[in-house]
Scaffold this motif. Structure first.
Motif, PDB file in Angstrom:
ATOM      1  N   ASN A   1      59.697  53.045  55.399  1.00 27.71           N
ATOM      2  CA  ASN A   1      60.339  54.225  54.833  1.00 27.71           C
ATOM      3  C   ASN A   1      61.677  53.885  54.184  1.00 27.71           C
ATOM      4  O   ASN A   1      62.023  54.418  53.119  1.00 27.71           O
ATOM      5  N   ARG A   2      62.431  52.991  54.844  1.00 24.41           N
ATOM      6  CA  ARG A   2      63.713  52.566  54.264  1.00 24.41           C
ATOM      7  C   ARG A   2      63.506  51.835  52.938  1.00 24.41           C
ATOM      8  O   ARG A   2      64.221  52.057  51.957  1.00 24.41           O
TER       9      ARG A   2
ATOM     10  N   GLU B   1      62.476  54.246  50.141  1.00 28.94           N
ATOM     11  CA  GLU B   1      63.625  54.984  49.628  1.00 28.94           C
ATOM     12  C   GLU B   1      64.481  54.096  48.734  1.00 28.94           C
ATOM     13  O   GLU B   1      64.996  54.534  47.702  1.00 28.94           O
TER      14      GLU B   1
ATOM     15  N   ASN C   1      62.643  53.640  45.448  1.00 32.97           N
ATOM     16  CA  ASN C   1      62.699  54.919  44.747  1.00 32.97           C
ATOM     17  C   ASN C   1      64.043  55.071  44.035  1.00 32.97           C
ATOM     18  O   ASN C   1      64.119  55.480  42.880  1.00 32.97           O
ATOM     19  N   TYR C   2      65.102  54.672  44.753  1.00 35.31           N
ATOM     20  CA  TYR C   2      66.453  54.734  44.195  1.00 35.31           C
ATOM     21  C   TYR C   2      66.597  53.768  43.012  1.00 35.31           C
ATOM     22  O   TYR C   2      67.180  54.107  41.969  1.00 35.31           O
TER      23      TYR C   2
END
Length: 973
Positions: free
Chosen positions: A752-753, A756, A759-760
């Protein structure tokens, strides 16, 4: 004879034959047994050998004797069992539900140690220091339940209870010999014997130190009378020389001392030399190892600690791992233990481990069967159970193991000499553990502890500690060997030379730590008639123990480790400031050891030969070492040129451009990766594969821009109608699924990290695209012409053959001025025409430009907006980590184009047409040179230290410090 007397005499009179004969005759005259107390097990053994027929004891033994004599019904418990009792008390507390198993275990240990320390101070729970008063109720409950009701006595409790219950006392004499001081609890016991008018004689060595004076003064206050011994019995100082030598390490200190023994001994005996270890835990095992290496005997029976056997390690792994919840990587240590139990070779185990990590299968049938049998046991084990149930389950499990019968078969087959000794060790270990479990079950049942509830952590710690203390007897010690003694028993030594190792600051005087929650400052609350165990007290004790060495040996050599850091060396003990100690100006070091022309074994001889060879001396090497010398010289150069046979076999005329770059980065790494095709070592997935991430990024960008190819940048924003963020997000979500499926072992939280984070990065990339392309008025007519475009380029070779280079362009943009090439990277990459292009490290962009220019020139790329074939105007790398940055990763053909694309950054300006690139940078020569190396030379030759930083093949690489220095500093972006 006075009823209670102290007699000072020579240190050598302790348990002497003369003294023991006197007390044996005394005992016969009174027709009763005397109690003769000595300070250690070594002294007890020595005294029993010198004079049978006397009851030699410790203070604990005397307390036990009084309890038995007074018919006190009790069970002895160890300190570890006392911890279990406190664990039970904690479990019964409702608040304990908030604690983890480990917290309960640690808390119980602290409570138990605090209670034990209180008793060792000779105090009761009514004497708890103010800070520890909150523990009074717990300790009271412990005593009521386990001492008063169940009669479970630890060693301290036995002394207290013997005082309470001793209505019947020995009427005969108690002799205390060899002590220089007494603990508070021993003083309490002595005070009790005085009050009961038991005749006592205490013999003390006549060492005139602060400690002995304090001990005598304390005993006099208790009622003893000091009697001076006979003048002939006075201690006579024997020491003629004392020296202090520094050492570079514990290993070199031991080597130096053993070499010194060899030098001094000559034709004499080894038992004239003694070694005292101030820090036995750090020194003893190394001393035994090095003495064996040097063929120097030490007077120590050969024993093997059970915790060093394969079966103990297997049991430890089994009891302390997480069981069924463990991943396959967590199960490798257990697999290793099981393979060790069957004496599987390292090579075979590597194959077993590889197969297990790859497919989850165990090929060795005996290991596989044993591995599967653990599952049901683990289900039983990992829960709260009673200690008796744990023992029964473990006993049943051990009985089902096929190991005993396996070892018995090995022992019958005398042809298997290699594993015969080890099989005997493991077989004896299993028998010993089975016997221990059975005896513990009986003992605990007798103590009423079978129903104690424990976590598996508490049970494992207790049992493993109990088993780990046991030793297997291998063989007797040599008749002649160096004597090894603890400092407190130094007066047993009767040779001529003593070596005291490890006299470092912090080791002697000892750093003391009171038990449990007790702090030294708490002792200030007590005013007792005897000294307490403070730091200053133990400093006096160590001073006295060192003082005795003056009377036991003609020569005393102290040594300590100062370490390799000359600017901040470790320091010797403050006791070494004694003016009578000569500080030697040389040290025990590897260089000094190698400089000596003597040796004690063939291995040591070869080690010294190799050392002198490395130091540049001319040395006549034996054949096998000469062979090694040749090998070392070859490895040192790192050269690896192939024979003509292999050159022809590996020669190919079609090659990826990226392979040339990889070869230029490091030819050895290229060979491992692309020729030998050595796969990446299997390891637990704890991070994402950067190659899969690179593929994901290229797919996302290709899908995102697929429908806007050939649309001018000024119209791209209108095409997306403000929906570009959502479209990019949806594509990312779909592509991320394949990343997640490819990394099943990476924890979801980490995935998940990472998700993210990427995604960033994609949002940053899209923002950069909008600013630099879509909204840039200088580029409004420019458009994306190709995505993921395959290209090829032919290079004529000097041999007359043609080399075809292939590649894939991530993105090709065009407008009326020409074309631009972009290559996406997950991390920053430089484009330097001064250093990297000539070395072949960065060939993609320049070769792509030549290839695309050729395609336009030959009319294979059709573009209706331009009459003339398009020329290169620029290009470079776009980092997904920093997509806005265009400083060192792009190139433009002139200043005008640079201003159009990168007005704010100082980027490269070069002539990048095909003719100039080939002429100025000799690309034809670079390509041919790299191609030639790709099939002929795989030497260790990294282009820079960057190539070595994250290399997968470090274990097999032969790179030396010199070669690494030649590679130059790591380039920073």
């Amino acid at each position: 004879m006075n009823v209670h007397q102290i007699i000072t005499s020579s240190i050598h009179q302790t348990a002497s034959s003369e003294r023991l004969t006197y007390w044996f005759d005394f005992q016969r005259n009174i027709d009763d047994k005397i109690h003769y107390i000595l300070p250690s097990q070594k002294w007890l053994q020595t005294a029993r050998n010198r004079q049978p027929g006397i009851t030699f004891q410790t203070f604990d033994d005397l307390a036990t004797h009084l309890l038995v004599k007074n018919n006190v019904n009790y069970q002895s418990i160890t300190d570890d069992e006392r911890v279990l009792l406190f664990q039970q008390l904690i479990l019964q507390n409702h608040d304990s539900i908030l604690l983890s198993d480990n917290e309960r275990r640690l808390k119980a240990k602290a409570f138990s140690d605090t209670y034990g320390q209180l008793k060792r101070l000779g105090l009761t729970i009514n004497d708890l220091p103010t800070t520890l008063l909150p523990l009074k109720d717990l300790f009271t409950h412990y005593e009521e339940l386990y001492i008063n009701k169940h009669h479970l006595f630890d060693s301290e409790t036995q002394i207290f209870q013997s005082i309470i219950h001793a209505s019947t006392l020995p009427s005969t004499h108690v002799v205390i010999d060899g002590f220089v001081d007494f603990s508070p609890l021993q003083y309490v016991f002595i005070k009790f014997l005085i009050e009961k008018q038991i005749p006592m004689t205490i013999y003390m060595p006549d060492l005139d130190t602060n400690l002995t004076q304090q001990t005598i003064h304390t005993l006099e206050n208790l009622g003893f009378i000091l009697q001076s011994g006979m003048e002939k019995d006075k201690s006579i100082q024997k020491v003629l020389s004392k020296s202090l030598i520094a050492a570079m390490s514990i290993e070199e200190e031991i080597h130096g001392v053993l070499d010194q023994v060899t030098l001094e001994k000559g034709e004499g005996r080894y038992d004239q030399y003694g070694i005292i270890l101030c820090n036995e835990a750090n020194y003893l095992e190394e001393l035994v190892r090095i003495s064996k290496l040097k063929n120097i005997p030490v007077k120590k029976p050969k024993k093997l600690s059970v915790d060093q056997t394969n079966f103990y390690q297997f049991l430890r792994t089994l009891l302390t791992r997480e069981g069924a919840q463990a991943s396959k990587w967590d199960q490798v240590p257990l697999l290793d233990q099981l393979s060790g139990l069957y004496f599987i070779s390292n090579e075979e185990f590597s194959e077993i481990k590889f197969k297990f990590l790859k497919d989850g299968e165990i090929e060795a049938s005996n290991v596989s069967k044993l591995f599967s049998e653990l599952k049901s046991f683990e289900e039983v084990l990992y829960s709260h159970r009673k200690i008796g149930e744990y023992l029964v389950e473990l006993q049943t499990f051990l009985a089902t193991l096929p190991l005993k019968s396996y070892y018995q078969e090995l022992l019958k087959d005398r042809t298997l000499i290699q594993n015969h000794y080890q099989a005997a060790i493991e077989f004896r270990t299993i028998l010993l553990i089975e016997e221990m479990i059975e005896s513990q079950k009986t003992e605990i049942e007798g103590k009423g502890l079978l129903d104690l509830e424990l976590s598996v952590l508490g049970f494992s710690e207790w049992l493993l500690k109990l088993i780990g203390k046991k030793e297997l007897f291998i063989e007797r010690g040599p008749s002649d060997g160096i004597t090894i003694l603890p400092l407190q028993d130094a007066s047993l030594f009767s040779g001529k030379s003593l070596f005291v190792l490890g006299v470092n600051e912090g080791i002697i005087p000892r750093k003391i730590s009171l038990g449990g929650y007790f702090q030294e400052e708490y002792l200030k609350e007590y005013e007792l008639p005897f000294p307490l165990p403070t730091s200053s007290y133990f400093m006096k004790k160590d001073e006295t123990l060192l003082k005795q060495l003056d009377y036991v040996s003609e020569k005393v050599s102290f040594s300590y480790v100062k370490g390799m850091n000359h600017h901040q060396p470790d320091l010797p003990s403050i006791f070494m400031l004694d003016s009578t100690i000569n500080h030697v100006n040389w040290d025990y070091s590897y260089m000094n050891r190698m400089a000596k022309d003597s040796f004690e074994s063939e291995k040591e001889y070869e080690e010294k030969l190799v050392y002198h060879l490395g130091a540049g001396f001319q040395v006549d090497l034996p054949g096998h070492l000469m062979h090694l010398k040749v090998n070392v010289e070859t490895l040192k150069k790192g050269e690896e040129a192939l024979s003509d046979k292999w050159k022809d076999a590996l020669k190919q005329f079609e090659l990826a451009i990226t392979k040339l770059e990889r070869y230029a980065e490091c030819s050895f790494k290229y060979a491992m990766e692309h020729v030998l095709k050595i796969p990446e070592p299997l390891k637990e997935q704890n991070r994402l594969d950067h190659r899969l991430l690179g593929t994901m990024i290229h797919k996302i960008i290709e899908r995102f821009y697929k429908d806007v190819r050939h649309i001018e940048f000024e119209r791209v924003q209108h095409f997306f109608e403000g929906d570009e963020d959502r479209i990019l997000q949806e594509i990312f979500e779909e592509e991320w699924l394949s990343i997640q499926q490819s990394h099943p072992e990476v924890p979801q939280k980490q995935l998940n990290r990472e998700k993210e984070d990427w995604n960033y990065k994609l949002r940053k990339w899209l923002a950069a695209e909008k600013i630099r392309f879509w909204a840039n008025p200088e580029l409004k007519s420019m458009r994306i012409f190709r995505l993921e475009e395959s290209v090829e380029l032919n290079f004529p070779l000097a041999t007359g053959d043609v080399l075809t280079l292939r590649g894939k362009i991530d993105r090709l943009d065009i407008d009326e001025h020409g074309f631009v090439i972009y290559d996406y990277k997950t991390s920053p990459k430089r484009l330097d025409f001064t250093t990297e292009v000539p070395k072949g490290l960065t060939l993609q962009i320049p070769l792509y430009m030549i290839a695309v220019e050729k395609e336009f020139a030959h009319g294979r790329y059709k573009d209706s907006s331009s009459v003339k074939p398009l020329q290169p105007i620029g290009g470079g790398y776009i980092s997904m980590k920093e997509p806005h940055v265009r400083k060192k990763n792009t190139v433009w053909k002139d200043k005008d184009q640079k201003v159009r694309f990168e007005p704010r950054f100082q980027t490269h300006i070069e002539s990048i047409d095909a003719v100039t690139l080939k002429q100025n940078y000799k690309l034809d020569e670079i390509v041919e040179q790299l191609w030639e190396g790709v099939h002929s030379d795989f030497s260790v030759r990294p282009a820079s230290q960057t190539a070595c930083k994250y290399c997968l093949y470090k274990v097999t690489c032969r790179i030396s410090t010199e070669l690494l220095d030649e590679a130059g500093e790591t380039h920073e972006f």
